[in-house]
Scaffold this motif. Structure first.
Motif, PDB file in Angstrom:
ATOM      1  N   ASN A  93       0.802  -1.222   0.000  1.00 27.19           N
ATOM      2  CA  ASN A  93       0.000   0.000   0.000  1.00 27.19           C
ATOM      3  C   ASN A  93       0.838   1.277   0.000  1.00 27.19           C
ATOM      4  O   ASN A  93       0.332   2.351   0.312  1.00 27.19           O
ATOM      5  N   ILE A  94       2.135   1.139  -0.324  1.00 26.97           N
ATOM      6  CA  ILE A  94       3.035   2.291  -0.381  1.00 26.97           C
ATOM      7  C   ILE A  94       3.920   2.130  -1.611  1.00 26.97           C
ATOM      8  O   ILE A  94       4.371   1.028  -1.922  1.00 26.97           O
ATOM      9  N   VAL A  95       4.174   3.244  -2.305  1.00 31.51           N
ATOM     10  CA  VAL A  95       5.041   3.185  -3.485  1.00 31.51           C
ATOM     11  C   VAL A  95       5.897   4.452  -3.573  1.00 31.51           C
ATOM     12  O   VAL A  95       5.459   5.537  -3.200  1.00 31.51           O
ATOM     13  N   ILE A  96       7.128   4.283  -4.047  1.00 26.98           N
ATOM     14  CA  ILE A  96       8.011   5.416  -4.338  1.00 26.98           C
ATOM     15  C   ILE A  96       7.794   5.816  -5.792  1.00 26.98           C
ATOM     16  O   ILE A  96       7.824   4.959  -6.682  1.00 26.98           O
ATOM     17  N   ILE A  97       7.578   7.090  -6.036  1.00 28.59           N
ATOM     18  CA  ILE A  97       7.390   7.602  -7.405  1.00 28.59           C
ATOM     19  C   ILE A  97       8.302   8.812  -7.612  1.00 28.59           C
ATOM     20  O   ILE A  97       8.466   9.637  -6.715  1.00 28.59           O
ATOM     21  N   GLY A  98       8.895   8.895  -8.801  1.00 27.33           N
ATOM     22  CA  GLY A  98       9.635  10.089  -9.182  1.00 27.33           C
ATOM     23  C   GLY A  98      11.081  10.132  -8.752  1.00 27.33           C
ATOM     24  O   GLY A  98      11.718  11.193  -8.831  1.00 27.33           O
ATOM     25  N   GLU A 108      11.666   9.132 -17.261  1.00 23.54           N
ATOM     26  CA  GLU A 108      10.300   9.417 -16.822  1.00 23.54           C
ATOM     27  C   GLU A 108      10.126  10.932 -16.701  1.00 23.54           C
ATOM     28  O   GLU A 108      10.863  11.590 -15.963  1.00 23.54           O
ATOM     29  N   ASP A 109       9.163  11.458 -17.442  1.00 19.18           N
ATOM     30  CA  ASP A 109       8.922  12.905 -17.379  1.00 19.18           C
ATOM     31  C   ASP A 109       7.775  13.192 -16.410  1.00 19.18           C
ATOM     32  O   ASP A 109       7.145  12.286 -15.872  1.00 19.18           O
ATOM     33  N   GLU A 110       7.506  14.475 -16.205  1.00 11.64           N
ATOM     34  CA  GLU A 110       6.507  14.843 -15.203  1.00 11.64           C
ATOM     35  C   GLU A 110       5.089  14.453 -15.609  1.00 11.64           C
ATOM     36  O   GLU A 110       4.240  14.212 -14.753  1.00 11.64           O
ATOM     37  N   ASN A 111       4.837  14.341 -16.895  1.00 16.57           N
ATOM     38  CA  ASN A 111       3.523  13.891 -17.346  1.00 16.57           C
ATOM     39  C   ASN A 111       3.277  12.435 -16.942  1.00 16.57           C
ATOM     40  O   ASN A 111       2.212  12.087 -16.418  1.00 16.57           O
ATOM     41  N   SER A 112       4.284  11.572 -17.161  1.00 17.77           N
ATOM     42  CA  SER A 112       4.125  10.162 -16.784  1.00 17.77           C
ATOM     43  C   SER A 112       4.116  10.009 -15.260  1.00 17.77           C
ATOM     44  O   SER A 112       3.408   9.162 -14.712  1.00 17.77           O
ATOM     45  N   LEU A 113       4.884  10.851 -14.561  1.00 20.37           N
ATOM     46  CA  LEU A 113       4.895  10.789 -13.100  1.00 20.37           C
ATOM     47  C   LEU A 113       3.546  11.193 -12.520  1.00 20.37           C
ATOM     48  O   LEU A 113       3.080  10.606 -11.538  1.00 20.37           O
ATOM     49  N   LEU A 151       6.738  20.388  -8.530  1.00 19.88           N
ATOM     50  CA  LEU A 151       5.505  20.254  -7.742  1.00 19.88           C
ATOM     51  C   LEU A 151       4.283  20.742  -8.518  1.00 19.88           C
ATOM     52  O   LEU A 151       3.226  20.098  -8.497  1.00 19.88           O
ATOM     53  N   ASN A 152       4.419  21.863  -9.214  1.00 28.91           N
ATOM     54  CA  ASN A 152       3.303  22.402 -10.000  1.00 28.91           C
ATOM     55  C   ASN A 152       2.830  21.413 -11.062  1.00 28.91           C
ATOM     56  O   ASN A 152       1.633  21.298 -11.340  1.00 28.91           O
ATOM     57  N   ASN A 153       3.778  20.682 -11.659  1.00 28.33           N
ATOM     58  CA  ASN A 153       3.445  19.769 -12.755  1.00 28.33           C
ATOM     59  C   ASN A 153       2.940  18.406 -12.283  1.00 28.33           C
ATOM     60  O   ASN A 153       2.476  17.606 -13.089  1.00 28.33           O
TER      61      ASN A 153
END
Length: 253
Positions: A93-98, A108-113, A151-153
């Protein structure tokens, strides 16, 4: 009530089955004897093949197991990818992203993130979301604008309810695995900046509630000073989490 410190071990592509299970059993044996989970949350992110058995080993304890990545589709012809549904089915129930290694090595770009973030939140999976600037960004004094853009993206496209499932991990890319830790002053300034922009976006309650972790060459010698700095709510540990003695010292600190 004091906010719990959060200690996350990101094992990356290290440890086979025997090494993983041996570490977890020895770690749990020690911490159960010493009762060192008080006022802290400890999360370990092993490699994908060992998530299920790691979760089974940690059952009935306060140790939590996280995945290192997730794909943004529910299911389908995506060879080698792991879905939210798969993670949930084995109790993760926990995942690291980005993480910067996902951004830099796997493009990995901000759209896919953002898509990954949204699929995890849809399935009520807590997210440790990584942000950070390069050495060049820092050298040009662009670090604050880079962090705000990241953060904005991504994160700032989330609702107030979704934000409750997110931890931020600030990792200056130039400090990851290099032995060059950011100074306490640099860490304090950046964490204060991050909290302030959360305040502007979501208000004081959310900005105080959200946990902002620091990652980047944390070890057993500097962990206490870093993790107890202003606006730092824990640490994302890489290399030092692979040595049980060092990781125990970090957790105890």
């Amino acid at each position: 009530m004091m906010k719990k410190k959060i200690i996350v071990a990101n094992w990356k592509m290290n440890y086979d089955l025997h090494e993983t299970t041996s570490f977890l059993r020895n770690f749990l044996k020690y911490i159960n004897e010493k009762k060192i989970f008080h006022n802290k949350e400890v999360i370990i992110a092993p490699s994908f093949p060992f998530l299920h058995i790691s979760n089974q080993i940690s059952q009935g304890t306060s140790l939590k197991i996280a995945a290192q990545n997730i794909y943004f589709k529910e299911k389908g012809s995506y060879t080698g990818e792991i879905s939210a549904y798969m993670l949930k089915s084995i109790g993760i129930n926990i995942v690291i992203i980005g993480h910067s290694e996902r951004r830099n090595i796997f493009f990995e770009d901000e759209n896919s993130l953002l898509k990954k973030l949204k699929i995890a939140l849809k399935h009520k999976i807590k997210v440790i979301f990584c942000i950070g600037e390069t050495y060049e960004d820092r050298n040009k004094n662009n670090q604050y604008s880079i962090i705000e853009k990241q953060l904005n993206n991504t994160i700032f496209n989330c609702s107030t309810d979704e934000i409750k499932l997110i931890h931020i991990a600030y990792e200056p890319i130039w400090a990851i695995g290099t032995g060059s830790t950011a100074t306490i002053n640099q860490i304090k300034k950046m964490h204060k900046f991050i909290r302030n922009i959360f305040n502007k976006k979501y208000g004081n309650f959310i900005s105080n509630k959200i946990s902002i972790l620091y990652g980047g060459s944390i070890n057993h010698l500097n962990a206490k000073d870093i993790i107890y700095s202003d606006n730092v709510d824990g640490g994302l540990i890489g290399k030092s989490s692979l040595k049980i003695e060092q990781f125990l010292k970090i957790v105890q600190s």
